[in-house]
Motif scaffolding. Structure first.
Motif, PDB file in Angstrom:
ATOM      1  N   LEU A 274     -27.219  15.719  30.676  1.00 54.67           N
ATOM      2  CA  LEU A 274     -28.213  16.396  31.511  1.00 54.67           C
ATOM      3  C   LEU A 274     -28.753  17.637  30.808  1.00 54.67           C
ATOM      4  N   ASP A 275     -30.056  17.654  30.645  1.00 54.28           N
ATOM      5  CA  ASP A 275     -30.751  18.803  30.063  1.00 54.28           C
ATOM      6  C   ASP A 275     -30.824  19.915  31.115  1.00 54.28           C
ATOM      7  N   ILE A 276     -30.330  21.121  30.757  1.00 49.55           N
ATOM      8  CA  ILE A 276     -30.380  22.248  31.699  1.00 49.55           C
ATOM      9  C   ILE A 276     -31.190  23.411  31.115  1.00 49.55           C
ATOM     10  N   SER A 277     -32.089  23.096  30.167  1.00 52.44           N
ATOM     11  CA  SER A 277     -32.929  24.144  29.593  1.00 52.44           C
ATOM     12  C   SER A 277     -33.876  24.699  30.647  1.00 52.44           C
TER      13      SER A 277
ATOM     14  N   ARG B 146     -37.028  20.025  38.517  1.00 57.19           N
ATOM     15  CA  ARG B 146     -36.540  18.896  37.726  1.00 57.19           C
ATOM     16  C   ARG B 146     -35.013  18.822  37.706  1.00 57.19           C
ATOM     17  N   LEU B 147     -34.376  19.970  37.502  1.00 56.87           N
ATOM     18  CA  LEU B 147     -32.917  19.989  37.395  1.00 56.87           C
ATOM     19  C   LEU B 147     -32.257  19.594  38.713  1.00 56.87           C
ATOM     20  N   SER B 148     -32.708  20.175  39.806  1.00 53.95           N
ATOM     21  CA  SER B 148     -32.114  19.862  41.120  1.00 53.95           C
ATOM     22  C   SER B 148     -32.339  18.401  41.488  1.00 53.95           C
TER      23      SER B 148
ATOM     24  N   PHE C 219     -18.600  19.397  39.811  1.00 53.47           N
ATOM     25  CA  PHE C 219     -19.233  19.861  38.577  1.00 53.47           C
ATOM     26  C   PHE C 219     -20.753  19.789  38.691  1.00 53.47           C
ATOM     27  N   LEU C 220     -21.255  18.712  39.278  1.00 50.74           N
ATOM     28  CA  LEU C 220     -22.701  18.587  39.443  1.00 50.74           C
ATOM     29  C   LEU C 220     -23.267  19.717  40.299  1.00 50.74           C
ATOM     30  N   ASP C 221     -22.566  20.025  41.382  1.00 51.23           N
ATOM     31  CA  ASP C 221     -23.039  21.085  42.277  1.00 51.23           C
ATOM     32  C   ASP C 221     -23.095  22.438  41.586  1.00 51.23           C
ATOM     33  N   ASP C 222     -22.206  22.646  40.610  1.00 52.03           N
ATOM     34  CA  ASP C 222     -22.117  23.955  39.954  1.00 52.03           C
ATOM     35  C   ASP C 222     -23.087  24.110  38.788  1.00 52.03           C
ATOM     36  N   ILE C 223     -23.727  23.022  38.388  1.00 56.67           N
ATOM     37  CA  ILE C 223     -24.617  23.102  37.221  1.00 56.67           C
ATOM     38  C   ILE C 223     -25.829  23.980  37.528  1.00 56.67           C
ATOM     39  N   SER C 224     -26.141  24.868  36.604  1.00 56.99           N
ATOM     40  CA  SER C 224     -27.344  25.711  36.694  1.00 56.99           C
ATOM     41  C   SER C 224     -27.889  25.929  35.297  1.00 56.99           C
ATOM     42  N   SER C 225     -29.128  26.368  35.217  1.00 51.25           N
ATOM     43  CA  SER C 225     -29.795  26.533  33.918  1.00 51.25           C
ATOM     44  C   SER C 225     -29.245  27.688  33.107  1.00 51.25           C
ATOM     45  N   ASP C 226     -28.500  28.593  33.727  1.00 53.84           N
ATOM     46  CA  ASP C 226     -27.977  29.749  32.992  1.00 53.84           C
ATOM     47  C   ASP C 226     -26.557  29.503  32.450  1.00 53.84           C
ATOM     48  N   MET C 227     -26.066  28.259  32.509  1.00 53.13           N
ATOM     49  CA  MET C 227     -24.730  27.969  31.990  1.00 53.13           C
ATOM     50  C   MET C 227     -24.711  27.995  30.461  1.00 53.13           C
ATOM     51  N   ILE C 228     -25.873  27.733  29.835  1.00 51.71           N
ATOM     52  CA  ILE C 228     -25.986  27.801  28.377  1.00 51.71           C
ATOM     53  C   ILE C 228     -27.113  28.777  28.060  1.00 51.71           C
ATOM     54  N   ARG C 229     -26.789  29.835  27.385  1.00 49.26           N
ATOM     55  CA  ARG C 229     -27.764  30.890  27.114  1.00 49.26           C
ATOM     56  C   ARG C 229     -28.652  30.565  25.929  1.00 49.26           C
TER      57      ARG C 229
END
Length: 342
Positions: free
Chosen positions: A110-113, A125-127, A170-180
């Motif tokens: 999953l791309d979280i950019s 898109r992410l949600s 884990f899916l619920d916790d994913i956000s775009s700021d997890m990878i800087r």
């Protein structure tokens, strides 16, 4: 049914109704027994000789000793009925079906950019990808599923597991700021997926790549990573989310300004290099349909094994019949029987 054979519960309606009768036609003969005894009584009575004796008619009442004379015929009738019940062969059949499946190993990439926060898919898109991925997981059975997130770098968020509740958390916790780190490291994400699945013994290994951009980060070319995946038996499905444009000079200008436009040619090459398939999802419904297609393409092979346990209970009623016959025989030569009629 663990009660002893002499328990009166064997004659309860619920118990009798729970039985499977192997030869039920014997049960139809049960009403004939009292009918035949009644006919015998009628013919026997008409054939008996009568002696007329004058006596003064007085009201008489039967005492308990007189009623005991009915024990023998009643015992015989009940014994014959229970013999028929035994011949009908009551059984209790317990069936259990165990389903076994040849599980598939599935890795979700999953791309979280930051571009995944564009709102051309509701709410973004992410949600939308997270929601549809959750529905996809709910539709699987016995598959091991893992989760990889990537932006400028790629990380394995959850290893292959059948603990779907863990995956949901884990899916619920994913956000775009997890990878800087900015960018889209598709090649790195594919490399992590191959590393996770290369030692898997599953006959089917699948990677589902969800992204909205080209590879802009990482040291590994995505197509090279896809060929490596194919070498380890991993098939890749790529899903491009968001709007698409053809690569032109104007498109390059737009891509520099807007993150919601992307070129899908690289995603197509990745899928082709790993014997997979490319999908375009311009909106939430299209994304849902894409996952439905993948669900059909990667169907699990099921094998149902049925266990059938059969317990016979005819002996219970046969024991009762023998007991009643013994009672009838034991009372035949006592005051409880009328020896003058025999």
């Amino acid at each position: 049914m663990e009660q002893q054979w002499f328990s009166p519960e064997w004659f309860g309606w619920n118990t009798l109704r729970s039985f499977h009768w192997v030869h039920p036609y014997f049960l139809y003969a049960i009403p004939a027994i009292p009918l035949l005894l009644w006919l015998r009584y009628l013919f026997h009575r008409s054939a008996k000789q009568h002696l007329a004796m004058p006596y003064e008619a007085t009201a008489t009442s039967e005492d308990w000793i007189t009623r005991l004379r009915y024990v023998q015929p009643v015992a015989v009738v009940l014994a014959l009925m229970l013999v028929l019940v035994s011949l009908a062969r009551p059984q209790v059949i317990t069936e259990r079906i165990d389903r076994y499946s040849e599980g598939i190993d599935i890795m979700l990439l999953l791309d979280i950019s930051d571009s995944m926060l564009e709102k051309d898919l509701e709410p973004n898109r992410l949600s939308a990808a997270k929601k549809v991925a959750r529905s996809f997981i709910e539709g699987r059975l016995h598959d091991r599923i893992g989760l990889i997130i990537f932006a400028g770098e790629a990380f394995s968020l959850c290893p292959l597991t059948t603990d779907y509740q863990l995956l949901y958390s884990f899916l619920d916790d994913i956000s775009s700021d997890m990878i800087r780190t900015a960018g889209t490291a598709i090649g790195s994400a594919l490399a992590v997926a191959v590393n996770r699945m290369r030692d898997s013994k599953s006959e089917s290994k699948v990677a589902i790549l969800i992204s909205d951009g080209d590879n802009t980060s990482g040291n590994l070319d995505p197509v090279t990573a896809a060929r490596l995946a194919k070498a380890f038996g991993v098939r890749i499905y790529t899903i491009a989310v968001g709007k698409a444009v053809k690569r032109t000079a104007r498109a390059d200008t737009l891509r520099a300004t807007f993150n919601d436009f992307m070129d899908e040619s690289e995603m197509q090459r990745i899928a082709a290099a790993a014997d997979g398939k490319f999908f375009r999802a311009a909106d939430t419904n299209a994304l849902r349909n894409v996952f439905a297609q993948i669900n059909q393409l990667e169907k699990v092979k099921y094998r149902d094994v049925m266990y059938r346990e059969v317990k016979d209970y005819y002996r219970v009623y046969l024991y009762w019949a023998v007991l009643l016959l013994l009672i009838a025989l034991a009372t035949k030569s006592t005051f409880m029987a009328n020896i003058l009629e025999d």
